[in-house]
Design an enzyme around this catalytic site. Structure first.
Site, PDB file in Angstrom:
ATOM      1  N   GLY A 129       9.223   9.545  -8.898  1.00 29.56           N
ATOM      2  CA  GLY A 129       7.777   9.512  -8.642  1.00 29.56           C
ATOM      3  C   GLY A 129       7.038  10.394  -9.635  1.00 29.56           C
ATOM      4  N   ALA A 130       7.462  10.329 -10.912  1.00 32.52           N
ATOM      5  CA  ALA A 130       6.980  11.290 -11.918  1.00 32.52           C
ATOM      6  C   ALA A 130       5.817  10.768 -12.760  1.00 32.52           C
ATOM      7  CB  ALA A 130       8.137  11.688 -12.837  1.00 32.52           C
ATOM      8  N   ALA A 131       5.373   9.542 -12.508  1.00 34.05           N
ATOM      9  CA  ALA A 131       4.313   8.976 -13.363  1.00 34.05           C
ATOM     10  C   ALA A 131       2.984   9.699 -13.185  1.00 34.05           C
ATOM     11  CB  ALA A 131       4.138   7.483 -13.060  1.00 34.05           C
ATOM     12  N   GLN A 132       2.744  10.222 -11.979  1.00 31.49           N
ATOM     13  CA  GLN A 132       1.441  10.844 -11.701  1.00 31.49           C
ATOM     14  C   GLN A 132       1.609  11.902 -10.613  1.00 31.49           C
ATOM     15  OE1 GLN A 132      -0.640   7.275 -10.093  1.00 31.49           O
ATOM     16  NE2 GLN A 132      -0.512   8.248  -8.080  1.00 31.49           N
ATOM     17  N   THR A 189      -4.065  14.613  -4.644  1.00 28.70           N
ATOM     18  CA  THR A 189      -3.461  13.534  -5.446  1.00 28.70           C
ATOM     19  C   THR A 189      -3.930  12.197  -4.863  1.00 28.70           C
ATOM     20  OG1 THR A 189      -1.501  13.130  -4.109  1.00 28.70           O
ATOM     21  CG2 THR A 189      -1.346  14.932  -5.711  1.00 28.70           C
ATOM     22  N   VAL A 200      12.915   3.689  -6.062  1.00 27.55           N
ATOM     23  CA  VAL A 200      13.939   4.496  -5.374  1.00 27.55           C
ATOM     24  C   VAL A 200      14.467   3.833  -4.104  1.00 27.55           C
ATOM     25  CG1 VAL A 200      13.118   6.708  -6.286  1.00 27.55           C
ATOM     26  CG2 VAL A 200      12.244   5.888  -4.083  1.00 27.55           C
ATOM     27  N   TYR A 221       4.794   8.123   8.721  1.00 26.90           N
ATOM     28  CA  TYR A 221       4.956   9.030   7.572  1.00 26.90           C
ATOM     29  C   TYR A 221       5.575  10.349   8.053  1.00 26.90           C
ATOM     30  CZ  TYR A 221       3.523  12.087   3.667  1.00 26.90           C
ATOM     31  OH  TYR A 221       3.506  12.995   2.627  1.00 26.90           O
ATOM     32  N   SER A 251       7.036  17.581   3.546  1.00 33.12           N
ATOM     33  CA  SER A 251       5.613  17.805   3.804  1.00 33.12           C
ATOM     34  C   SER A 251       5.517  18.766   4.979  1.00 33.12           C
ATOM     35  CB  SER A 251       4.958  16.471   4.179  1.00 33.12           C
ATOM     36  OG  SER A 251       3.714  16.675   4.812  1.00 33.12           O
TER      37      SER A 251
HETATM   38  N1  LIG Z   1      -0.490  14.927  -1.887  1.00 36.83           N
HETATM   39  C1  LIG Z   1      -0.200  15.344  -0.662  1.00 36.83           C
HETATM   40  O1  LIG Z   1      -1.080  15.614   0.166  1.00 36.83           O
HETATM   41  C2  LIG Z   1       1.210  15.535  -0.277  1.00 36.83           C
HETATM   42  C3  LIG Z   1       2.235  14.832  -0.860  1.00 36.83           C
HETATM   43  N2  LIG Z   1       3.513  15.017  -0.424  1.00 36.83           N
HETATM   44  C4  LIG Z   1       4.597  14.258  -1.001  1.00 36.83           C
HETATM   45  O2  LIG Z   1       4.649  14.507  -2.391  1.00 36.83           O
HETATM   46  C5  LIG Z   1       5.287  13.410  -3.038  1.00 36.83           C
HETATM   47  C6  LIG Z   1       4.476  13.018  -4.257  1.00 36.83           C
HETATM   48  O3  LIG Z   1       3.250  12.473  -3.818  1.00 36.83           O
HETATM   49  P1  LIG Z   1       1.862  12.657  -4.580  1.00 36.83           P
HETATM   50  O4  LIG Z   1       2.098  13.130  -5.941  1.00 36.83           O
HETATM   51  O5  LIG Z   1       0.982  13.430  -3.703  1.00 36.83           O
HETATM   52  O6  LIG Z   1       1.344  11.163  -4.559  1.00 36.83           O
HETATM   53  P2  LIG Z   1       1.029  10.123  -5.720  1.00 36.83           P
HETATM   54  O7  LIG Z   1       0.700   8.878  -5.020  1.00 36.83           O
HETATM   55  O8  LIG Z   1       0.066  10.700  -6.664  1.00 36.83           O
HETATM   56  O9  LIG Z   1       2.422   9.985  -6.485  1.00 36.83           O
HETATM   57  C7  LIG Z   1       3.514   9.321  -5.940  1.00 36.83           C
HETATM   58  C8  LIG Z   1       4.358   8.774  -7.071  1.00 36.83           C
HETATM   59  O10 LIG Z   1       5.497   8.134  -6.490  1.00 36.83           O
HETATM   60  C9  LIG Z   1       5.661   6.883  -7.134  1.00 36.83           C
HETATM   61  N3  LIG Z   1       6.351   5.950  -6.266  1.00 36.83           N
HETATM   62  C10 LIG Z   1       5.878   5.314  -5.170  1.00 36.83           C
HETATM   63  N4  LIG Z   1       6.796   4.482  -4.679  1.00 36.83           N
HETATM   64  C11 LIG Z   1       7.883   4.582  -5.471  1.00 36.83           C
HETATM   65  C12 LIG Z   1       9.142   3.970  -5.485  1.00 36.83           C
HETATM   66  N5  LIG Z   1       9.465   3.032  -4.587  1.00 36.83           N
HETATM   67  N6  LIG Z   1      10.030   4.316  -6.435  1.00 36.83           N
HETATM   68  C13 LIG Z   1       9.690   5.231  -7.379  1.00 36.83           C
HETATM   69  N7  LIG Z   1       8.507   5.831  -7.439  1.00 36.83           N
HETATM   70  C14 LIG Z   1       7.610   5.511  -6.496  1.00 36.83           C
HETATM   71  C15 LIG Z   1       4.264   6.420  -7.468  1.00 36.83           C
HETATM   72  O11 LIG Z   1       4.250   5.410  -8.448  1.00 36.83           O
HETATM   73  C16 LIG Z   1       3.622   7.721  -7.898  1.00 36.83           C
HETATM   74  O12 LIG Z   1       3.825   7.960  -9.268  1.00 36.83           O
HETATM   75  C17 LIG Z   1       5.427  12.323  -1.980  1.00 36.83           C
HETATM   76  O13 LIG Z   1       6.735  12.327  -1.475  1.00 36.83           O
HETATM   77  C18 LIG Z   1       4.462  12.758  -0.900  1.00 36.83           C
HETATM   78  O14 LIG Z   1       4.810  12.279   0.357  1.00 36.83           O
HETATM   79  C19 LIG Z   1       3.825  15.924   0.544  1.00 36.83           C
HETATM   80  C20 LIG Z   1       2.863  16.638   1.133  1.00 36.83           C
HETATM   81  C21 LIG Z   1       1.470  16.519   0.785  1.00 36.83           C
HETATM   82  C1  LIG Z   2     -11.588  14.452   0.657  1.00 34.84           C
HETATM   83  C2  LIG Z   2     -10.501  13.442   0.793  1.00 34.84           C
HETATM   84  C3  LIG Z   2     -10.117  13.255   2.207  1.00 34.84           C
HETATM   85  C4  LIG Z   2      -9.036  12.262   2.310  1.00 34.84           C
HETATM   86  C5  LIG Z   2      -8.298  12.502   3.575  1.00 34.84           C
HETATM   87  C6  LIG Z   2      -7.144  11.664   3.728  1.00 34.84           C
HETATM   88  O1  LIG Z   2      -7.124  10.609   3.199  1.00 34.84           O
HETATM   89  C7  LIG Z   2      -6.040  12.220   4.572  1.00 34.84           C
HETATM   90  C8  LIG Z   2      -5.075  11.258   5.060  1.00 34.84           C
HETATM   91  C9  LIG Z   2      -4.422  10.453   4.026  1.00 34.84           C
HETATM   92  C10 LIG Z   2      -3.202  10.662   3.541  1.00 34.84           C
HETATM   93  C11 LIG Z   2      -2.287  11.589   4.111  1.00 34.84           C
HETATM   94  C12 LIG Z   2      -1.284  12.074   3.429  1.00 34.84           C
HETATM   95  C13 LIG Z   2      -0.386  12.961   4.046  1.00 34.84           C
HETATM   96  C14 LIG Z   2       0.088  13.996   3.420  1.00 34.84           C
HETATM   97  C15 LIG Z   2       1.083  14.838   4.130  1.00 34.84           C
HETATM   98  O2  LIG Z   2       2.244  14.983   3.376  1.00 34.84           O
HETATM   99  C16 LIG Z   2       0.630  16.198   4.528  1.00 34.84           C
HETATM  100  O3  LIG Z   2      -0.148  16.775   3.589  1.00 34.84           O
HETATM  101  C17 LIG Z   2       0.063  16.197   5.888  1.00 34.84           C
HETATM  102  C18 LIG Z   2      -0.127  17.608   6.381  1.00 34.84           C
HETATM  103  C19 LIG Z   2      -0.402  17.594   7.819  1.00 34.84           C
HETATM  104  C20 LIG Z   2      -0.308  18.945   8.449  1.00 34.84           C
HETATM  105  O4  LIG Z   2      -0.095  19.962   7.783  1.00 34.84           O
HETATM  106  O5  LIG Z   2      -0.434  18.966   9.651  1.00 34.84           O
END
Ligand SMILES: NC(=O)C1=CN([C@@H]2O[C@H](COP(=O)(O)OP(=O)(O)OC[C@H]3O[C@@H](n4cnc5c(N)ncnc54)[C@H](O)[C@@H]3O)[C@@H](O)[C@H]2O)C=CC1
Ligand SMILES: CCCCCC(=O)CC\C=C/C=C/C=C/[C@@H](O)[C@@H](O)CCCC(=O)O
Length: 256
Positions: free
Chosen positions: A12-15, A189, A65, A152, A138
């Site tokens: 998941g390293a593209a972004q 993100t 993945v 999730y 998370s």
């Molecule tokens: N941003 C947040 O609020 C939080 C994110 N996370 C976790 O962090 C990790 C990274 O997420 P973010 O960078 O926030 O989101 P993001 O959406 O910016 O990045 C996710 C990346 O995973 C890739 N991806 C999705 N499905 C895939 C697959 N089947 N195979 C390979 N790559 C795939 C996407 O193309 C993207 O590059 C995730 O596991 C997410 O659940 C955990 C807690 C909070």
């Molecule tokens: C200003 C932008 C608001 C956008 C709000 C949302 O879209 C929130 C819900 C959407 C996606 C949720 C992603 C979940 C991420 C989790 O990994 C984690 O961050 C949840 C944490 C919950 C907790 O600490 O209780």
């Protein structure tokens, strides 16, 4: 631990976080294989890193993945290019409550398969050099208060339990491996999309209430885990309100 010359695989390293983790590793001298299902974006990210850190330091492999064969191919390409693996980051994930089966396949099965393949390559008992496996869960994987993302949350509880279980394995020391779980709260993100939740209005309200991490805060915690040679079993949370904290340390294993 010095990261110079180490080899990392980040899914998941593209972004988003995966891209930021990859850059933090590159800055510290590692070589990074960036794996992602998004091909043009993953290639563009990798080209950007090759220009900044050197052509031989970053490699892109298109990989979903949730596919065992694509994961296997990724490991094969990584080993043929770099010859070793020291740091495995199972980061790829999605949040889509309207497609829970796909979410389980990516967020949980993908992490399990990625971890198991990394163990086979990295274990000192199988000819590897040891190293660290970090799985991205998370805060939702520790506290189920995000009622608007129940599936999730289930996948992230799975990631945390799976990773902690590996860390209790009494044979990991001999394998030269460390397992840690990184648990960010909401972070800025693209995954933050209320429409992927069951209750978009509540999701937005609660997200604002809890607060949103900036990516660099999560990267700081990530690097701390990678560099800490004593971190086996660590479950690190990162929240906008309280920063880096440790949820639980492993219990003693002496009675097992
Ligand atoms: N941003 C947040 O609020 C939080 C994110 N996370 C976790 O962090 C990790 C990274 O997420 P973010 O960078 O926030 O989101 P993001 O959406 O910016 O990045 C996710 C990346 O995973 C890739 N991806 C999705 N499905 C895939 C697959 N089947 N195979 C390979 N790559 C795939 C996407 O193309 C993207 O590059 C995730 O596991 C997410 O659940 C955990 C807690 C909070
Ligand atoms: C200003 C932008 C608001 C956008 C709000 C949302 O879209 C929130 C819900 C959407 C996606 C949720 C992603 C979940 C991420 C989790 O990994 C984690 O961050 C949840 C944490 C919950 C907790 O600490 O209780």
């Amino acid at each position: 631990m010095s990261l110079s010359g180490k080899v990392a695989l980040v899914t998941g390293a593209a972004q988003g976080l995966g891209k930021a983790f990859s850059e933090a590793l590159l800055k510290r001298g590692a070589k990074v294989c960036l794996a992602d299902v998004q091909s043009p974006l993953g290639e563009a990210t990798t080209t950007e890193f090759q220009q900044e850190y050197g052509k031989d330091r970053a490699l892109f492999v298109k990989c979903d993945v949730s596919s065992v064969s694509e994961l296997q191919t990724t490991f094969t390409k990584l080993l043929s290019e770099y010859g070793q693996l020291d740091i495995m980051i199972n980061n790829a994930g999605i949040m889509d409550e309207h497609n829970p089966a796909r979410m389980v396949d990516i967020n949980l099965t993908g992490v399990i398969m990625g971890t198991n393949m990394a163990v086979d390559v990295m274990s000192k008992e199988k000819g590897g050099q040891g190293g660290i496996i970090i799985n991205v869960a998370s805060t939702a994987g520790i506290t189920p208060r995000a009622f608007f993302t129940p599936a999730y949350t289930g996948t992230k509880f799975g990631v945390a339990g799976f990773t902690r279980s590996w860390s209790y394995n009494p044979y990991v020391k001999k394998m030269g491996l460390r397992f840690a779980c990184l648990c960010p709260a909401f972070t800025a993100t693209d995954i933050l999309n209320p429409m992927g939740t069951l209750y978009p209005v509540d999701a937005e309200k609660i997200t604002q209430m809890i607060g949103i991490n900036e990516i660099p805060a999560v990267v700081a915690g990530f690097i701390q885990l990678v560099e800490d040679e004593q971190c086996n079993g660590a479950v690190m949370t990162i929240t906008a309100q309280e920063g880096i904290q440790f949820y639980k340390k492993p219990l003693a294993l002496s009675k097992m």
